[in-house]
Design a protein around this motif. Structure first.
Motif, PDB file in Angstrom:
ATOM      1  N   ARG A 197      -1.620 -41.218 -25.881  1.00  0.00           N
ATOM      2  CA  ARG A 197      -0.754 -40.448 -26.760  1.00  0.00           C
ATOM      3  C   ARG A 197      -1.116 -40.724 -28.213  1.00  0.00           C
ATOM      4  O   ARG A 197      -1.199 -39.824 -29.036  1.00  0.00           O
ATOM      5  CB  ARG A 197       0.699 -40.836 -26.490  1.00  0.00           C
ATOM      6  N   GLY A 215      -2.663 -31.480   3.115  1.00  0.00           N
ATOM      7  CA  GLY A 215      -2.677 -32.472   4.191  1.00  0.00           C
ATOM      8  C   GLY A 215      -3.709 -32.173   5.262  1.00  0.00           C
ATOM      9  O   GLY A 215      -4.202 -33.072   5.933  1.00  0.00           O
ATOM     10  N   ARG A 245     -13.920 -40.967   6.259  1.00  0.00           N
ATOM     11  CA  ARG A 245     -12.956 -40.886   5.169  1.00  0.00           C
ATOM     12  C   ARG A 245     -12.017 -39.696   5.338  1.00  0.00           C
ATOM     13  O   ARG A 245     -10.915 -39.690   4.792  1.00  0.00           O
ATOM     14  CB  ARG A 245     -13.689 -40.848   3.819  1.00  0.00           C
ATOM     15  N   ARG A 304       5.859 -34.832 -23.127  1.00  0.00           N
ATOM     16  CA  ARG A 304       4.414 -34.817 -22.901  1.00  0.00           C
ATOM     17  C   ARG A 304       4.062 -35.868 -21.852  1.00  0.00           C
ATOM     18  O   ARG A 304       4.618 -36.966 -21.853  1.00  0.00           O
ATOM     19  CB  ARG A 304       3.741 -35.168 -24.226  1.00  0.00           C
ATOM     20  N   PHE A 305       3.197 -35.511 -20.911  1.00  0.00           N
ATOM     21  CA  PHE A 305       2.671 -36.495 -19.953  1.00  0.00           C
ATOM     22  C   PHE A 305       1.191 -36.651 -20.244  1.00  0.00           C
ATOM     23  O   PHE A 305       0.413 -35.756 -19.933  1.00  0.00           O
ATOM     24  CB  PHE A 305       2.839 -36.008 -18.521  1.00  0.00           C
ATOM     25  N   GLY A 306       0.814 -37.762 -20.806  1.00  0.00           N
ATOM     26  CA  GLY A 306      -0.601 -37.946 -21.122  1.00  0.00           C
ATOM     27  C   GLY A 306      -1.087 -36.803 -21.986  1.00  0.00           C
ATOM     28  O   GLY A 306      -0.555 -36.554 -23.073  1.00  0.00           O
ATOM     29  N   MET A 307      -2.080 -36.075 -21.475  1.00  0.00           N
ATOM     30  CA  MET A 307      -2.642 -34.989 -22.263  1.00  0.00           C
ATOM     31  C   MET A 307      -1.857 -33.687 -22.075  1.00  0.00           C
ATOM     32  O   MET A 307      -2.119 -32.699 -22.737  1.00  0.00           O
ATOM     33  CB  MET A 307      -4.106 -34.757 -21.868  1.00  0.00           C
ATOM     34  N   PHE A 310     -10.474 -36.958  -1.784  1.00  0.00           N
ATOM     35  CA  PHE A 310     -11.860 -36.545  -1.962  1.00  0.00           C
ATOM     36  C   PHE A 310     -12.060 -35.901  -3.322  1.00  0.00           C
ATOM     37  O   PHE A 310     -11.162 -35.299  -3.880  1.00  0.00           O
ATOM     38  CB  PHE A 310     -12.237 -35.524  -0.882  1.00  0.00           C
ATOM     39  N   ASP A 369      -4.253 -41.978 -13.058  1.00  0.00           N
ATOM     40  CA  ASP A 369      -5.428 -42.713 -12.597  1.00  0.00           C
ATOM     41  C   ASP A 369      -5.887 -43.627 -13.722  1.00  0.00           C
ATOM     42  O   ASP A 369      -6.228 -43.157 -14.810  1.00  0.00           O
ATOM     43  CB  ASP A 369      -6.549 -41.745 -12.219  1.00  0.00           C
ATOM     44  N   MET A 382       8.569 -45.248 -14.548  1.00  0.00           N
ATOM     45  CA  MET A 382       9.166 -44.538 -13.425  1.00  0.00           C
ATOM     46  C   MET A 382       8.093 -43.932 -12.537  1.00  0.00           C
ATOM     47  O   MET A 382       6.958 -44.313 -12.577  1.00  0.00           O
ATOM     48  CB  MET A 382      10.114 -43.462 -13.967  1.00  0.00           C
ATOM     49  N   ARG A 383       8.481 -42.945 -11.774  1.00  0.00           N
ATOM     50  CA  ARG A 383       7.588 -42.456 -10.739  1.00  0.00           C
ATOM     51  C   ARG A 383       6.277 -41.896 -11.284  1.00  0.00           C
ATOM     52  O   ARG A 383       5.255 -41.962 -10.656  1.00  0.00           O
ATOM     53  CB  ARG A 383       8.304 -41.368  -9.936  1.00  0.00           C
ATOM     54  N   ILE A 384       6.357 -41.359 -12.482  1.00  0.00           N
ATOM     55  CA  ILE A 384       5.197 -40.682 -13.037  1.00  0.00           C
ATOM     56  C   ILE A 384       3.995 -41.616 -13.164  1.00  0.00           C
ATOM     57  O   ILE A 384       2.857 -41.203 -13.063  1.00  0.00           O
ATOM     58  CB  ILE A 384       5.558 -40.076 -14.411  1.00  0.00           C
ATOM     59  N   LYS A 435       1.101 -41.561 -10.804  1.00  0.00           N
ATOM     60  CA  LYS A 435       0.221 -40.406 -10.772  1.00  0.00           C
ATOM     61  C   LYS A 435      -0.965 -40.601 -11.713  1.00  0.00           C
ATOM     62  O   LYS A 435      -1.936 -39.877 -11.647  1.00  0.00           O
ATOM     63  CB  LYS A 435       0.986 -39.148 -11.185  1.00  0.00           C
ATOM     64  N   ILE A 475      -0.910 -44.563 -20.977  1.00  0.00           N
ATOM     65  CA  ILE A 475      -0.245 -43.351 -21.465  1.00  0.00           C
ATOM     66  C   ILE A 475       0.019 -43.476 -22.958  1.00  0.00           C
ATOM     67  O   ILE A 475      -0.229 -42.557 -23.738  1.00  0.00           O
ATOM     68  CB  ILE A 475       1.076 -43.131 -20.695  1.00  0.00           C
ATOM     69  N   GLU A 522      -9.189 -40.926   7.508  1.00  0.00           N
ATOM     70  CA  GLU A 522      -8.227 -41.796   6.837  1.00  0.00           C
ATOM     71  C   GLU A 522      -6.967 -41.014   6.479  1.00  0.00           C
ATOM     72  O   GLU A 522      -5.880 -41.554   6.463  1.00  0.00           O
ATOM     73  CB  GLU A 522      -8.852 -42.411   5.579  1.00  0.00           C
ATOM     74  N   GLN A 523      -7.130 -39.731   6.167  1.00  0.00           N
ATOM     75  CA  GLN A 523      -5.955 -38.928   5.811  1.00  0.00           C
ATOM     76  C   GLN A 523      -5.122 -38.565   7.030  1.00  0.00           C
ATOM     77  O   GLN A 523      -3.963 -38.213   6.874  1.00  0.00           O
ATOM     78  CB  GLN A 523      -6.379 -37.677   5.063  1.00  0.00           C
ATOM     79  N   VAL A 570      -8.849 -32.857   1.688  1.00  0.00           N
ATOM     80  CA  VAL A 570      -8.601 -34.289   1.744  1.00  0.00           C
ATOM     81  C   VAL A 570      -8.224 -34.743   0.337  1.00  0.00           C
ATOM     82  O   VAL A 570      -9.002 -34.611  -0.592  1.00  0.00           O
ATOM     83  CB  VAL A 570      -9.833 -35.058   2.253  1.00  0.00           C
ATOM     84  N   LYS A 571      -6.997 -35.238   0.222  1.00  0.00           N
ATOM     85  CA  LYS A 571      -6.420 -35.571  -1.088  1.00  0.00           C
ATOM     86  C   LYS A 571      -7.327 -36.436  -1.951  1.00  0.00           C
ATOM     87  O   LYS A 571      -7.516 -36.185  -3.123  1.00  0.00           O
ATOM     88  CB  LYS A 571      -5.115 -36.363  -0.901  1.00  0.00           C
ATOM     89  N   TYR A 612      15.813 -38.013 -14.899  1.00  0.00           N
ATOM     90  CA  TYR A 612      14.605 -38.596 -14.320  1.00  0.00           C
ATOM     91  C   TYR A 612      13.596 -38.947 -15.403  1.00  0.00           C
ATOM     92  O   TYR A 612      12.911 -39.958 -15.328  1.00  0.00           O
ATOM     93  CB  TYR A 612      13.953 -37.607 -13.353  1.00  0.00           C
ATOM     94  N   TYR A 613      13.493 -38.057 -16.388  1.00  0.00           N
ATOM     95  CA  TYR A 613      12.581 -38.317 -17.502  1.00  0.00           C
ATOM     96  C   TYR A 613      13.386 -38.321 -18.791  1.00  0.00           C
ATOM     97  O   TYR A 613      14.454 -37.724 -18.862  1.00  0.00           O
ATOM     98  CB  TYR A 613      11.517 -37.215 -17.628  1.00  0.00           C
TER      99      TYR A 613
END
Lengths: 525, 370
Positions: B366, A353, B234, A18-21, A360, B8, B1-3, B6, B362, B237-238, A357-358, A58-59
């Motif tokens: 959970r 890209g 803005r 599970r990742f978060g929700m 935004f 916020d 790790m990388r996750i 992601k 996280i 910026e990208q 706009v990521k 990785y996980y």
């Protein structure tokens, strides 16, 4: 099929993550037999990659066990996975461009000192491997000089060099021409026959049908079923993936007398090194027609779209829109803005890209390119209320989920990002639509939706130029097909004369034979 | 790790908790340095705090410095929203000093409220032009603004050196400084207004520029988040490609934002020249342009954060100058160490706590989810 008697190479027992929700994997029970090619299909976000990333270390799974050859294993990182004989080839290659094949293969497993004997040993191991599995390659070649098909071969050899018995391939064919794919499949079969276990993650169902022994369908983090490939069909798999029936054959209205809207004549564009990126391109897009541009990515299609949409200038030739010179119609400083005013819309290849706009919020991305226009902005200020309404309309008409205007653009799934771009551009009811890779990384359900919209536009008498690396897509949608190779158009085929083989040969730049075939068929190009 | 990248984080963590933790860490390390220098860290921090905010005058000085840092912080932040790193705030503010001075001399018959708008305009023209050149070089010639703005800082210093030594120097004056502006043109000091309410303050140079700075924050907010210009900024910026796609001319926008950035920085000249020193003095900016980089970083390029960070740095400036008197073991450089550590932790290493906080979030989610 003797595979059912083979012992299990990998077994997942009640694996959940599970990742978060988000429940990425829930209660996965999966058995992959040794010496088989096992396909895993599912839409984006179905949990295929998560599952394989758990296997590759990785996980970590939240619960459940992984067994390798019947033994419980705990894999904490990719080094351990490699030590256990698991190799992974990623969708995006992890090769050092400036290194030779040999250097890339030993990278990460090299000894501290690169002495001559060590290199010779490595070299002879590599030679053995490539001979055994029919993957010939020049060990001294620089990666950057190799075509992608060979780069992928290097990735596979690298995994084998490290002793992989189980090979995980993540969307391995997305960069290959049909012929390269065929060759790639024969390599996979050789590997299987030598006793290796191959796990193939893909969303291309015809590949599953062509090469796998078993196939597992995943949806929303769960396994729907694992079946023998021989007992299923593309249609059945698609249905299992999405959970409902899908349309793949589109009814289309007859085209009337061809009425050209966009004419490109002798268009050329040169790179900084004076080499042609676009080389003497001639093409016409008629109203009520989808012109498909086929070709392996990176043969000038992206630049063609950029030139036609006004993002880029060109060096030679002319572009006519409705019989008028496009160059004169575009404003100097804001060419794409004036193109939009001429009802030319562009759905760019790189949606996150370029098309969005990521960072935004969704509503901000929903007005990109039209942000200067009333009622979306007035007197130099963005009208938030109107923009929110605009987003709500797009979200409703184009099924953008979730319809949350305040969610960050990059938080949407690929399919929903694409629906947002398509919705934004189609809301303006364009006459000419330039489309790049509309369904790359988009799940099957959304593909159906997008294809239906494009066919509707075509039937409404709009002109569409569709660039796609997916031959399936071109063959499904296009009325006429042009094939690009090395910046040139190497073939024009009407829909009923196009076949995967014919286009594939053209895509690979094998022009000579096809010319004969074409002239036999009485087609002039 | 990388996750974890992601995830916020909630706003209060991202904008409040993380800066505070970073600040705490910076102070902790400073304490160790102070301890080894032979002083009691608690005493030192108490004295720092007392010097910066313990008296009306101290607070006034803190806010006076903060005014400068708000201007330069905004300058850095607005360029940052367009993906540009304007290191030239120092030079732009410096050059703007000439603009203010000329406006004051030219309108020497008039009092401050007539001169102020003219001086602001003149400062904007001088500082804006000084920022425009690197902007133009970036947009049209591809010379990186980071490099060119640094060079322009040196050019500004050399130019004003020459002007003060050979041209603007006051008659019969040995040190390189200009003639003073008319006393009618001095900006009203807050201590005079406060005196009206019975608050005693004798030295603080805090003046109405402080309100100008707050107003600039409001303008910044409007510009970046409400206007079409900010929207386009803005987008840039990208990257240039998405800008071209959206019908935004990247070159023009780069030049425009550099000029606006330069104008924000120029307002430092109003605060210092019309508010405190009343003449142009060599190196009058005293590093405010560079502190602005730290302020923008720490303030997350948001006006509210910038105000908070500017006050913090103002306090360090002010408190630090008191420190040297109280603790003979510490030199004035100790404050530079603290500032450096704050910059290090809040700017360069702002993400050290992020992964663990993300893990915590996280974990908590959970727990709540189950």
């Amino acid at each position: 099929m003797i595979e059912t008697q083979q012992p299990a190479a990998i077994e997942f027992v009640h694996v959940s993550k599970r990742f978060g929700m988000v429940q990425a994997n829930s209660d996965i029970n999966l058995l992959i037999r040794q010496g088989s090619i096992h396909g895993i299909v599912g839409e984006n976000g179905a949990g295929k990659s998560t599952l394989m990333n758990i296997l590759y270390g990785y996980y970590q799974a939240d619960s459940g066990d992984i067994k390798l050859l019947g033994k419980n294993v705990h894999i904490e990182n990719s080094q351990q996975a490699i030590a256990l004989g698991i190799g992974m080839v990623h969708q995006h290659f992890m090769l050092v461009e400036k290194f030779t094949v040999m250097e890339n293969i030993i990278l990460g497993s090299e000894k501290t000192w690169r002495n001559k004997t060590a290199m010779q040993n490595a070299r002879s191991i590599l030679d053995n491997l490539s001979q055994k599995y029919g993957m010939s390659i020049n060990p001294e070649a620089l990666i950057e000089n190799l075509p992608v098909g060979l780069q992928q071969r290097v990735e596979i050899l690298k995994a084998l060099y490290r002793g992989a018995e189980i090979l995980i391939l993540d969307e391995p064919t997305s960069v290959l021409t049909p012929q390269e794919v065929q060759h790639f499949f024969s390599i996979l079969r050789t590997l299987r026959d030598a006793g290796k276990t191959v796990v193939l993650i893909t969303h291309k169902l015809h590949e599953i049908m062509a090469v796998t022994d078993h196939v597992t369908v995943m949806r929303q983090g769960k396994i729907i079923d694992t079946i023998l490939t021989a007992t299923t069909s593309k249609e059945q798999l698609a249905e299992m993936m999405v959970g409902r029936r899908l349309t793949t054959h589109w009814q289309r209205q007859k085209t009337h007398q061809p009425a050209p809207l966009l004419e490109v004549k002798k268009l050329s564009l040169f790179g900084p090194d004076k080499r042609p990126i676009l080389d003497n391109i001639n093409l016409t897009v008629n109203r009520g027609e989808i012109l498909g541009v086929a070709g392996v990515s990176g043969n000038g299609q992206s630049q063609l779209l950029e030139v036609l949409s006004g993002m880029r200038s060109y060096h030679e030739g002319e572009i006519l829109l409705g019989g008028r010179q496009l160059k004169k119609l575009l404003s100097r400083h804001r060419p794409t803005q004036s193109a939009r005013q001429l009802l030319v819309s562009h759905i760019p290849e790189d949606r996150l890209g370029v098309g969005l706009v990521k960072n935004f919020k969704a509503w901000e991305s929903g007005i990109l390119g039209y942000h200067y226009k009333p009622p979306l902005s007035k007197a130099g200020f963005i009208k938030k209320k109107n923009s929110l309404n605009h987003f709500a309309t797009i979200a409703q008409d184009y099924d953008v989920r979730p319809p949350n205007a305040f969610l960050k653009t990059s938080s949407f799934s690929g399919g929903n990002q694409q629906k947002l771009v398509i919705g934004r551009e189609l809301e303006e009811n364009p006459d000419l639509l330039l489309i790049g890779q509309p369904t790359r990384g988009v799940d099957v359900g959304a593909i159906e939706f997008i294809h239906r919209r494009l066919i509707e536009l075509r039937d409404a008498g709009k002109a569409l130029l569709l660039v796609s690396a997916e031959l399936d897509e071109i063959l499904t949608l296009a009325d006429r097909i042009v094939v690009m190779f090395d910046g040139k158009i190497v073939g024009v085929l009407p829909r009923h004369q196009a076949s995967e083989t014919k286009i594939g040969l053209l895509m690979a730049g094998v022009v000579e034979e096809i010319r004969e075939t074409l002239s036999e068929a009485g087609i002039d190009h | 790790m990388r996750i974890h990248h992601k995830i916020d984080l909630p706003g209060w963590m991202e904008y409040l908790l993380i800066p505070l933790l970073n600040l705490l860490l910076a102070f902790l390390l400073t304490s160790i340095v102070v301890f080894y220098a032979g002083e009691n860290p608690f005493d030192v921090f108490a004295s720092l705090f007392q010097g910066a905010l313990g008296t009306v005058d101290g607070t006034g000085y803190t806010l006076y410095y903060a005014t400068n840092f708000i201007f330069t912080g905004l300058a850095v932040a607005i360029a940052f929203h367009g993906g540009l790193f304007n290191i030239g705030g120092e030079g732009q503010a410096y050059i703007a000093g000439v603009g203010v001075l000329l406006a004051c001399f030219w309108l020497d018959q008039f009092s401050w409220w007539v001169v102020l708008p003219a001086a602001m305009l003149s400062a904007a023209v001088f500082g804006g032009l000084w920022a425009f050149i690197p902007g133009w070089l970036q947009a049209k010639r591809g010379s990186h603004v980071v490099i060119t703005t640094i060079m322009f800082n040196y050019l500004a210093a050399a130019l004003i050196n020459y002007l003060l030594v050979d041209v603007l120097i006051a008659p019969n004056q040995q040190s390189p400084q200009s003639q003073a502006i008319a006393s009618d043109q001095h900006l009203p000091l807050l201590r005079d207004m406060l005196g009206f309410f019975g608050v005693e303050s004798r030295f603080s140079p805090l003046n109405i520029s402080f309100f100008l700075a707050l107003f600039a924050c409001f303008v910044f907010w409007l510009l970046v988040w409400k206007s079409k210009f900010g929207y386009e900024l803005r987008v840039i910026e990208q990257g240039e490609k998405v800008a071209k796609y959206a019908g935004i001319p990247p070159a023009r926008l780069v030049m425009t934002v550099m000029v606006i950035s330069g104008i924000f920085a120029s307002m430092v000249a109003i605060n210092v020249i019309m508010g405190e020193q009343h003449r142009l003095i060599i190196e009058y900016t005293n590093g405010a342009g560079f502190v602005g980089i730290a302020v923008a970083l720490m303030g997350r390029n948001h006006p509210v954060g910038i105000i908070a960070a500017a006050i913090l740095f103002g306090a360090l400036y002010q408190g630090g100058s008191e420190l040297a008197f109280d603790f003979p073991g510490l030199s004035r450089d100790m404050i530079v160490v603290i500032q450096g550590l704050v910059v290090l932790f809040c700017g360069a290493m702002e993400n050290i706590f992020k992964p663990s906080l993300a893990r915590l979030v996280i974990y908590l989610r959970r727990q709540k989810g189950v």
